[in-house]
Enzyme design. Structure first.
Site, mmCIF file in Angstrom:
data_model
loop_
_atom_site.group_PDB
_atom_site.id
_atom_site.type_symbol
_atom_site.label_atom_id
_atom_site.label_comp_id
_atom_site.label_asym_id
_atom_site.label_seq_id
_atom_site.Cartn_x
_atom_site.Cartn_y
_atom_site.Cartn_z
ATOM 1 N N ARG A 179 -3.840 5.003 20.908
ATOM 2 C CA ARG A 179 -4.073 3.597 20.570
ATOM 3 C C ARG A 179 -2.794 2.997 19.994
ATOM 4 O O ARG A 179 -2.036 3.701 19.305
ATOM 5 C CB ARG A 179 -5.233 3.435 19.569
ATOM 6 C CG ARG A 179 -5.075 4.241 18.291
ATOM 7 C CD ARG A 179 -6.148 3.916 17.265
ATOM 8 N NE ARG A 179 -5.914 2.664 16.600
ATOM 9 C CZ ARG A 179 -5.129 2.492 15.545
ATOM 10 N NH1 ARG A 179 -4.468 3.524 15.016
ATOM 11 N NH2 ARG A 179 -4.972 1.316 15.001
ATOM 12 N N ARG A 206 -0.196 5.616 18.546
ATOM 13 C CA ARG A 206 -0.660 6.838 17.881
ATOM 14 C C ARG A 206 -1.451 7.695 18.860
ATOM 15 O O ARG A 206 -2.189 7.176 19.703
ATOM 16 C CB ARG A 206 -1.537 6.495 16.687
ATOM 17 C CG ARG A 206 -0.807 5.676 15.637
ATOM 18 C CD ARG A 206 -1.402 5.841 14.267
ATOM 19 N NE ARG A 206 -0.933 4.787 13.378
ATOM 20 C CZ ARG A 206 0.248 4.790 12.768
ATOM 21 N NH1 ARG A 206 1.089 5.789 12.946
ATOM 22 N NH2 ARG A 206 0.602 3.783 11.983
ATOM 23 N N SER A 223 -0.677 1.180 17.325
ATOM 24 C CA SER A 223 -0.858 0.979 15.885
ATOM 25 C C SER A 223 -0.984 -0.505 15.574
ATOM 26 O O SER A 223 -0.383 -1.343 16.242
ATOM 27 C CB SER A 223 0.354 1.568 15.155
ATOM 28 O OG SER A 223 0.479 0.962 13.889
ATOM 29 N N GLY A 224 -1.740 -0.822 14.535
ATOM 30 C CA GLY A 224 -1.837 -2.210 14.090
ATOM 31 C C GLY A 224 -0.862 -2.495 12.952
ATOM 32 O O GLY A 224 -0.795 -3.607 12.453
ATOM 33 N N THR A 225 -0.118 -1.475 12.515
ATOM 34 C CA THR A 225 0.768 -1.682 11.373
ATOM 35 C C THR A 225 2.230 -1.316 11.637
ATOM 36 O O THR A 225 3.098 -1.670 10.865
ATOM 37 C CB THR A 225 0.310 -0.830 10.160
ATOM 38 O OG1 THR A 225 0.332 0.534 10.574
ATOM 39 C CG2 THR A 225 -1.077 -1.200 9.686
ATOM 40 N N ASP A 274 -3.512 6.317 -2.993
ATOM 41 C CA ASP A 274 -2.318 5.778 -2.339
ATOM 42 C C ASP A 274 -1.680 4.736 -3.272
ATOM 43 O O ASP A 274 -2.132 4.529 -4.411
ATOM 44 C CB ASP A 274 -2.626 5.213 -0.939
ATOM 45 C CG ASP A 274 -3.364 3.898 -1.002
ATOM 46 O OD1 ASP A 274 -4.037 3.628 -2.018
ATOM 47 O OD2 ASP A 274 -3.282 3.111 -0.040
ATOM 48 N N ASP A 329 -6.386 2.052 -3.005
ATOM 49 C CA ASP A 329 -7.614 1.780 -2.243
ATOM 50 C C ASP A 329 -7.970 2.938 -1.317
ATOM 51 O O ASP A 329 -8.845 2.812 -0.476
ATOM 52 C CB ASP A 329 -7.536 0.445 -1.471
ATOM 53 C CG ASP A 329 -6.506 0.450 -0.368
ATOM 54 O OD1 ASP A 329 -5.701 1.398 -0.290
ATOM 55 O OD2 ASP A 329 -6.499 -0.511 0.430
ATOM 56 N N ASN A 349 -8.715 8.772 6.627
ATOM 57 C CA ASN A 349 -7.577 8.688 5.708
ATOM 58 C C ASN A 349 -7.973 8.334 4.264
ATOM 59 O O ASN A 349 -7.119 8.225 3.396
ATOM 60 C CB ASN A 349 -6.536 7.693 6.239
ATOM 61 C CG ASN A 349 -7.068 6.261 6.323
ATOM 62 O OD1 ASN A 349 -8.047 5.903 5.676
ATOM 63 N ND2 ASN A 349 -6.420 5.434 7.130
ATOM 64 N N SER A 383 0.803 -1.223 0.000
ATOM 65 C CA SER A 383 0.000 0.000 0.000
ATOM 66 C C SER A 383 0.837 1.276 0.000
ATOM 67 O O SER A 383 1.619 1.512 -0.906
ATOM 68 C CB SER A 383 -0.943 -0.074 1.194
ATOM 69 O OG SER A 383 -1.764 1.037 1.238
#
Ligand code: 16G
Ligand code: MG
Length: 565
Positions: free
Chosen positions: A496, A505, A498-500, A276, A280, A372, A64
């Site tokens: 929270r 964040r 980050s999941g990536t 991006d 997507d 986003n 991505s």
């Protein structure tokens, strides 16, 4: 399962020692050179999933918006959706298995999921334009074939195009034709039909500048543009002919830096958008007459779309239940506008497309967007049928609205958020409503907001609830955030993991009366709070003062004192 062959081929795609990866929010992502074994193993897993669901499964090779050197992979489930959570766990387990444990892990998964190994399997594969993608997708194919699966390699595709192909193949062609030509034709036909009905079709409505992030979006939009050129002319920038993928351009860059991409000349009030790297996500923007940059993000896109759909339903005389799904990052002004002005119910889910998508499926019409720019609209089968009937039966004015809705339904990619499809939906709505980009932007004013990422020793010490809007652990953190937030008007903040990425964040927004600087001053104490709470046992204010050299907390409280409620 030919276990001998698996062992033999797996050794040719060996896992680097000590490497542990996790199937995150959008699959695996890391440096491309670490991914060969993951690709092979995801080929294996896709075959098992295909056998279990008796359906075609998709594998997309992309990272991505990550830098060009990275890559990634994700599996696409039968209805074009993200992989089911229990299979995400299998993916992580398989990707991290040592060579000698591979057979056991595969057998475990097959047993747990009651996979009939005699069943046929079919896998479709797509990839983005990264230099590493072609070789990595070949490793996926190796995995598929070694388990006896059949496959079709679509080669270069945007991520949402692969989701579309999977959806088409598993619905017997009812959703569309599972070819790139089928995708172009379905969307373009709907778009051209819609724009034919627009009374304002002057040049300003017909042209758009598109920043393609030097990615796959450029290639696919170029192939597609002559299909819809009657309704829109697009000028492509960052088309990959010279620049580097996602470097200083693309939707992620524009959204997070709140400035235009490099390589695009923007005249005042010209409508521009950015995709991006795997197309997507989409955001819009323009420069006003004074040269100020205005970003129109996913929240405003959701507002435009849901308002338009609601108006059409009123015209047709249908009272269907329509809902908008957002995440904690949605600007407070957008939520207020949707609920109070548009009277549309709004729901909040955790970050990540799969969470929003599932929530949106609960409505007759569910519109979901992350700020986003990831998003789409979903229509229940009953709604689609009802609208088709109305388009044939109703009297003239209502029939026209029903026909419009029918075309809009066709124009959305209901398998996944899709920059190309979203762009055409937005362009059609702007043309039909005769709205300029400034008029769209003026629907409401965003509250100034800022996002930071904070590196802490272990991001897992932070856990959240209430769709990630409240911190549960470490104890005391949420109370400290509450204390800070209640000092400022219309303010909201959350943290929270980050999941990536390996970061936490931080997001904050506040009515700072036009001064974005104030939000900076507001967000810094949050940044420090996190560092403090990651090291338990210190008193908050004194530790914040110590970490900040004694003045950030004071400065922030003083600077904002005039805004306190
Ligand atoms: C991924 C997600 C996106 C989410 C982002 C958040 C998909 C297809 N993509 O890109 O929805 O906004 O991660 O990342 O699900 P974060 O957890 O690092 O903030
Ligand atoms: Mg993307």
């Amino acid at each position: 399962m030919d276990l001998g062959a698996i062992t033999k081929y797996s050794a040719l795609h060996a896992k680097p020692n000590g490497l542990i990866l996790q199937y995150g929010t959008a699959g695996f992502r890391t440096k491309a050179e670490h991914l060969d074994h993951v690709m092979f193993r995801m080929g294996l897993l896709a075959v098992l999933r295909s056998k279990q669901t008796k359906s075609t499964i998709g594998v997309m090779v992309t990272a991505s918006h990550n830098p060009e050197e990275d890559n990634g992979v994700k599996l696409v489930d039968p209805l074009g959706e993200m992989l089911a959570p229990s299979w995400e766990e299998h993916a992580t387990c398989l990707a991290n298995a040592e060579e000698q444990d591979m057979q056991r892990v595969l057998i475990d998964i097959s047993e747990k999921e009651a996979v009939n190994l005699q069943q046929d399997a079919f896998v479709v594969i797509g990839r983005d334009t990264r230099p590493s993608s072609e070789k990595l997708s070949q490793s996926v194919i190796d995995g598929v074939t070694v388990l006896g699966g059949q496959f079709h390699d679509y080669g270069l595709l945007t991520t949402p195009q692969l989701h579309y192909m999977v959806y088409c193949r598993n619905t017997g062609g009812r959703y569309g034709k599972a070819t790139i030509e089928g995708y172009y034709q379905k969307l373009s036909k709907a778009f051209v039909e819609l724009t034919k009905q627009a009374s304002c079709s002057g040049d300003e409505y017909r042209s758009l500048k598109v920043d393609c992030a030097n990615g796959i979006g450029a290639l696919k939009l170029r192939e597609m543009e002559h299909y819809f050129s009657q309704g829109l002319s697009v000028q492509l920038f960052n088309d990959g002919s010279k620049g580097k993928l996602n470097h200083l351009c693309g939707a992620d860059f524009v959204k997070s830096h709140q400035k235009p991409p490099q390589g695009m000349e923007i005249k005042s009030n010209e409508r521009c958008c950015s995709f991006d790297g795997d197309a997507d996500r989409i955001v819009y923007y323009y420069h006003d007459a004074d040269g100020h940059f205005h970003l129109i993000d996913g929240d405003k896109i959701a507002t435009l779309i849901s308002s338009f759909l609601k108006e059409l339903l009123v015209e047709i005389g249908e009272s269907l239940n329509i809902g908008v799904v957002q995440t904690a990052y949605a600007n407070g002004s957008s939520t207020r506008y949707l609920e109070e002005v548009m009277k549309v119910p709004v729901y909040c889910t955790k970050t990540g497309v799969k969470h929003l998508h599932h929530k949106a499926q609960e409505f007759d019409i569910g519109v979901y967007f992350e700020a986003n720019g990831h998003g789409t609209a979903l229509f229940s089968t009953a709604v689609e049928m009802k609208i088709k009937q109305s388009a044939e039966q109703l009297e003239d004015k209502k029939r026209k609205a029903a026909k419009m809705l029918e075309n809009i339904i066709d124009l959305f990619n209901q398998a996944a958020g899709d920059a190309i499809s979203d762009m055409l939906v937005i362009e059609a709505i702007l043309a039909l409503k005769g709205l300029t980009v400034q008029q769209w932007d003026a629907l409401y004013t965003d509250l100034p907001n800022r996002q930071l990422k904070v590196q802490v020793a272990d991001r897992r010490v932070i856990s959240t609830t209430n769709a990630e809007r409240q911190a549960v652990t470490p104890p005391g953190l949420q109370e400290a955030i509450n204390d800070l937030v209640k000092k400022y008007k219309l303010s909201r903040a959350f943290v929270r993991p980050s999941g990536t990425e390996d970061v936490v964040r931080v997001y904050a927004e506040a009515d700072s009366q036009g001064s974005r600087l104030v939000v900076w001053i507001f967000i810094w104490p949050l940044h420090i709070l996190l560092k403090v709470f990651a090291k338990p046992g210190q008193s908050t204010v004194s530790a914040v003062n110590r970490e900040s050299g004694g003045n950030i907390w004071q400065l922030s409280c003083r600077s904002l004192s005039h805004l306190r409620v």
